[in-house]
Design a protein around this motif. Structure first.
Motif, PDB file in Angstrom:
ATOM      1  N   LEU A  14      82.331  66.951 110.748  1.00 20.77           N
ATOM      2  CA  LEU A  14      81.526  68.183 111.511  1.00 20.77           C
ATOM      3  C   LEU A  14      81.894  69.379 110.183  1.00 20.77           C
ATOM      4  O   LEU A  14      82.822  69.321 109.488  1.00 20.77           O
ATOM      5  N   ASN A  48      77.062  67.938 112.830  1.00 20.45           N
ATOM      6  CA  ASN A  48      77.398  66.562 112.263  1.00 20.45           C
ATOM      7  C   ASN A  48      76.781  66.140 110.900  1.00 20.45           C
ATOM      8  O   ASN A  48      75.462  66.378 110.756  1.00 20.45           O
ATOM      9  N   CYS A  61      83.764  63.010 113.420  1.00 19.10           N
ATOM     10  CA  CYS A  61      82.446  63.537 113.971  1.00 19.10           C
ATOM     11  C   CYS A  61      82.267  63.880 115.431  1.00 19.10           C
ATOM     12  O   CYS A  61      81.233  63.912 115.845  1.00 19.10           O
ATOM     13  N   CYS A  98      82.508  58.197 107.017  1.00 20.74           N
ATOM     14  CA  CYS A  98      82.092  59.589 107.990  1.00 20.74           C
ATOM     15  C   CYS A  98      82.577  60.961 107.507  1.00 20.74           C
ATOM     16  O   CYS A  98      83.326  61.245 106.724  1.00 20.74           O
TER      17      CYS A  98
END
Length: 176
Positions: A142, A149, A71, A139
């Motif tokens: 992107l 994000n 990210c 996570c």
């Protein structure tokens, strides 16, 4: 931190100090710029001598700032790394062309009247860093289309149509 050889005796001594990070950050900047150490880090070390060999054992305590590979957000994490190494005088190492054994690989050398712990401890700190910086295993990274994000929420890009060539595989997954 430099320790004069005359101060290293057979009886173990302990030392706690704060190591400057300029050299460490310069070494980290030569790579992918994934990590930096914003403040000096604490080093706890015990050392002693046995003949010509000098033994060091201790720990590094620091806060590291990483840039997530998914990210691209910065995140902080603690670095607590134990270390142990043995140094022997360079002149006692024998010829440079001699074959190294597994035991020799654990040995490093020193020369002069003092031992500089800074490059040795910096090396241990670099080796303790994760190979790939991630702010978390979950996570989402992107969006490949708009670059938003995905950890902050959905980006609003339209959902992709599934590839018709993979339709058979989708029926297998739904069949379970």
């Amino acid at each position: 931190m430099k320790i004069p050889l005359d101060d290293i005796e057979a009886a173990p001594k302990e030392l706690t100090y704060t190591e400057e990070v300029a050299a460490l950050n310069a070494a980290l900047a030569r790579g992918a710029h994934d990590y930096r150490v914003p403040e000096g880090y604490q080093v706890d070390v015990a050392y002693h001598r046995a003949g010509l060999e000098v033994f060091f054992e201790g720990a590094i305590h620091a806060t590291v700032v990483g840039t997530c590979a998914r990210c691209l957000e910065e995140y902080r994490f603690p670095l607590d790394q134990q270390f142990r190494f043995v140094l022997m005088p360079r002149t006692a190492g024998g010829p440079e062309s001699a074959r190294l054994t597994a035991e020799d690989m654990a040995l490093s050398t020193y020369e002069g009247d003092e031992i500089d712990l800074t490059p040795l401890v910096d090396e241990q700190a670099i080796l303790a860093l994760p190979t790939r910086p991630l702010c978390g295993e979950a996570c989402l990274g992107l969006c490949p289309r708009c670059g938003a994000n995905l950890n902050a929420g959905p980006c609003g890009c339209p959902a992709r149509e599934p590839d018709p060539r993979l339709g058979v595989l989708h029926t297998l997954v739904r069949g379970k």
